[in-house]
Write an enzyme that holds these catalytic residues in place. Structure first.
Site, PDB file in Angstrom:
ATOM      1  N   LYS A 134       0.833  -1.212   0.000  1.00  0.00           N
ATOM      2  CA  LYS A 134       0.000   0.000   0.000  1.00  0.00           C
ATOM      3  C   LYS A 134       0.864   1.258   0.000  1.00  0.00           C
ATOM      4  O   LYS A 134       0.598   2.200  -0.737  1.00  0.00           O
ATOM      5  CB  LYS A 134      -0.927   0.023   1.233  1.00  0.00           C
ATOM      6  CG  LYS A 134      -1.851  -1.182   1.329  1.00  0.00           C
ATOM      7  CD  LYS A 134      -2.813  -1.069   2.504  1.00  0.00           C
ATOM      8  CE  LYS A 134      -2.164  -1.010   3.868  1.00  0.00           C
ATOM      9  NZ  LYS A 134      -1.424  -2.227   4.259  1.00  0.00           N
ATOM     10  N   ARG A 161      -8.894   0.535   9.717  1.00  0.00           N
ATOM     11  CA  ARG A 161      -8.381  -0.805   9.964  1.00  0.00           C
ATOM     12  C   ARG A 161      -9.353  -1.604  10.822  1.00  0.00           C
ATOM     13  O   ARG A 161      -9.010  -2.703  11.257  1.00  0.00           O
ATOM     14  CB  ARG A 161      -7.063  -0.690  10.713  1.00  0.00           C
ATOM     15  CG  ARG A 161      -5.833  -1.068   9.873  1.00  0.00           C
ATOM     16  CD  ARG A 161      -4.639  -0.772  10.739  1.00  0.00           C
ATOM     17  NE  ARG A 161      -3.437  -1.434  10.368  1.00  0.00           N
ATOM     18  CZ  ARG A 161      -2.403  -0.827   9.770  1.00  0.00           C
ATOM     19  NH1 ARG A 161      -2.492   0.419   9.388  1.00  0.00           N
ATOM     20  NH2 ARG A 161      -1.297  -1.490   9.545  1.00  0.00           N
ATOM     21  N   ARG A 206      12.022  -6.281   4.675  1.00  0.00           N
ATOM     22  CA  ARG A 206      11.845  -4.842   4.438  1.00  0.00           C
ATOM     23  C   ARG A 206      12.868  -4.028   5.227  1.00  0.00           C
ATOM     24  O   ARG A 206      13.134  -4.294   6.386  1.00  0.00           O
ATOM     25  CB  ARG A 206      10.422  -4.427   4.840  1.00  0.00           C
ATOM     26  CG  ARG A 206      10.151  -2.954   4.606  1.00  0.00           C
ATOM     27  CD  ARG A 206       8.694  -2.654   4.500  1.00  0.00           C
ATOM     28  NE  ARG A 206       7.963  -2.757   5.750  1.00  0.00           N
ATOM     29  CZ  ARG A 206       6.655  -2.493   5.861  1.00  0.00           C
ATOM     30  NH1 ARG A 206       5.962  -2.140   4.804  1.00  0.00           N
ATOM     31  NH2 ARG A 206       6.053  -2.610   7.016  1.00  0.00           N
ATOM     32  N   ARG A 226      12.106  -1.859  10.919  1.00  0.00           N
ATOM     33  CA  ARG A 226      11.081  -1.378  11.858  1.00  0.00           C
ATOM     34  C   ARG A 226      10.883  -2.397  12.967  1.00  0.00           C
ATOM     35  O   ARG A 226      10.887  -3.600  12.704  1.00  0.00           O
ATOM     36  CB  ARG A 226       9.747  -1.195  11.109  1.00  0.00           C
ATOM     37  CG  ARG A 226       9.659   0.126  10.392  1.00  0.00           C
ATOM     38  CD  ARG A 226       8.471   0.189   9.461  1.00  0.00           C
ATOM     39  NE  ARG A 226       7.208  -0.291  10.010  1.00  0.00           N
ATOM     40  CZ  ARG A 226       6.045  -0.194   9.376  1.00  0.00           C
ATOM     41  NH1 ARG A 226       5.996   0.401   8.191  1.00  0.00           N
ATOM     42  NH2 ARG A 226       4.946  -0.651   9.903  1.00  0.00           N
ATOM     43  N   ARG A 286       0.695  -9.046  13.639  1.00  0.00           N
ATOM     44  CA  ARG A 286       0.041  -8.064  12.758  1.00  0.00           C
ATOM     45  C   ARG A 286      -0.852  -8.770  11.733  1.00  0.00           C
ATOM     46  O   ARG A 286      -1.932  -8.289  11.409  1.00  0.00           O
ATOM     47  CB  ARG A 286       1.097  -7.223  12.030  1.00  0.00           C
ATOM     48  CG  ARG A 286       1.801  -6.251  12.961  1.00  0.00           C
ATOM     49  CD  ARG A 286       3.020  -5.657  12.307  1.00  0.00           C
ATOM     50  NE  ARG A 286       2.707  -4.759  11.214  1.00  0.00           N
ATOM     51  CZ  ARG A 286       3.581  -4.397  10.282  1.00  0.00           C
ATOM     52  NH1 ARG A 286       4.803  -4.858  10.304  1.00  0.00           N
ATOM     53  NH2 ARG A 286       3.215  -3.569   9.335  1.00  0.00           N
TER      54      ARG A 286
HETATM   55  P1  AMP Z   1       1.516   0.610   9.109  1.00  0.00           P
HETATM   56  O1  AMP Z   1       2.712   1.420   8.803  1.00  0.00           O
HETATM   57  O2  AMP Z   1       0.271   1.085   8.380  1.00  0.00           O
HETATM   58  O3  AMP Z   1       1.739  -0.873   8.933  1.00  0.00           O
HETATM   59  O4  AMP Z   1       1.173   0.842  10.662  1.00  0.00           O
HETATM   60  C1  AMP Z   1       2.095   0.474  11.656  1.00  0.00           C
HETATM   61  C2  AMP Z   1       1.365   0.253  12.969  1.00  0.00           C
HETATM   62  O5  AMP Z   1       0.715   1.471  13.371  1.00  0.00           O
HETATM   63  C3  AMP Z   1       0.253  -0.780  12.921  1.00  0.00           C
HETATM   64  O6  AMP Z   1       0.726  -2.112  13.068  1.00  0.00           O
HETATM   65  C4  AMP Z   1      -0.619  -0.331  14.087  1.00  0.00           C
HETATM   66  O7  AMP Z   1      -0.046  -0.723  15.328  1.00  0.00           O
HETATM   67  C5  AMP Z   1      -0.538   1.186  13.996  1.00  0.00           C
HETATM   68  N1  AMP Z   1      -1.614   1.692  13.126  1.00  0.00           N
HETATM   69  C6  AMP Z   1      -1.495   2.243  11.883  1.00  0.00           C
HETATM   70  N2  AMP Z   1      -2.687   2.582  11.389  1.00  0.00           N
HETATM   71  C7  AMP Z   1      -3.599   2.225  12.333  1.00  0.00           C
HETATM   72  C8  AMP Z   1      -5.015   2.295  12.411  1.00  0.00           C
HETATM   73  N3  AMP Z   1      -5.764   2.753  11.395  1.00  0.00           N
HETATM   74  N4  AMP Z   1      -5.608   1.854  13.551  1.00  0.00           N
HETATM   75  C9  AMP Z   1      -4.892   1.389  14.585  1.00  0.00           C
HETATM   76  N5  AMP Z   1      -3.553   1.271  14.575  1.00  0.00           N
HETATM   77  C10 AMP Z   1      -2.905   1.691  13.449  1.00  0.00           C
END
Ligand code: AMP
Length: 204
Positions: free
Chosen positions: A13, A88, A122, A151, A162
């Site tokens: 994404k 999410r 990654r 990360r 996740r």
């Molecule tokens: P991402 O970079 O989108 O994979 O987000 C990294 C982490 O941030 C996720 O694994 C969640 O812990 C938190 N996170 C990101 N977006 C959301 C969301 N919409 N709702 C809740 N937690 C989020």
């Protein structure tokens, strides 16, 4: 055009958002990036969010929705936006319906094995660029020269958590948005270019 990018962690994404924001001329709003920026600046939200993110859990809906609601009020969102990593959960999607209308939900369809491999390899730069060890052997970012890092939430155990959270809490959003006639399925197993071409053919 108001677009949601929906898909498992590692589905690509973020990589697509980087290209699509230039193609459509609309901002890329990533809740994950917003949290990481808050964590780096050690803000109150950052310290709170880190305790969930490091375990592969979702940050509670109220905090996450507020970040998005504030961001959507900014001027650059007037002609559209790309939401990456939000919503999410069903409560987040319901909250979003009260904030704005959505034109397309791009559903990244990808094999689970592929996303686990992608996330495990990654490497991320603080400028936002990401690479994969299989195609990028240098420890430095091609764009800004800074050192790449893994990360915390791309570590094996957290990745598994996740993925479980995605299946349980986020995947039901596909049906939520299908019921509203908004979903465009895109095969995300191919290269970044192939997926991008598929998206721009479907989203006009
Ligand atoms: P991402 O970079 O989108 O994979 O987000 C990294 C982490 O941030 C996720 O694994 C969640 O812990 C938190 N996170 C990101 N977006 C959301 C969301 N919409 N709702 C809740 N937690 C989020």
């Amino acid at each position: 055009m108001n677009i949601i990018l929906l898909g498992a962690p590692g589905a690509g994404k973020g990589s697509q958002a980087t290209k699509l924001k230039d193609y459509y001329g609309i901002p890329h709003i990533s809740t994950g990036d917003a949290f990481r920026s808050n964590i780096a600046r050690k803000t109150e939200i950052g310290i709170y969010a880190k305790s969930f993110i490091d375990k592969g859990q979702l940050v509670p809906d109220d905090v996450t929705v507020k970040i998005v609601a504030d961001r959507l009020k900014e001027d650059d969102c007037k002609n559209g936006f790309l939401l990456d990593g939000f919503p999410r959960s069903i409560p987040q999607a319901e909250a979003l319906e009260g904030l704005t209308k959505i034109d397309y939900v791009i559903n990244f369809v990808i094999d689970t094995e592929k996303v686990v491999a992608r996330l495990g390899g990654r490497r991320t730069c603080s400028c936002g660029e990401t690479y994969h060890v299989s195609t990028h052997s240098s420890p430095l970012c091609d764009k800004c020269g800074k050192e790449l890092f893994i990360r915390d939430d791309d570590k094996d155990e957290v990745i598994r958590n996740r993925m479980a959270v995605y299946e349980k809490t986020t995947a039901p959003l596909v049906d939520f948005y299908k019921a509203r006639g908004l979903v465009v399925d895109v095969d995300a197993n191919g290269t970044i270019e192939e997926t991008f071409d598929a998206i721009i053919k479907l989203v006009k």
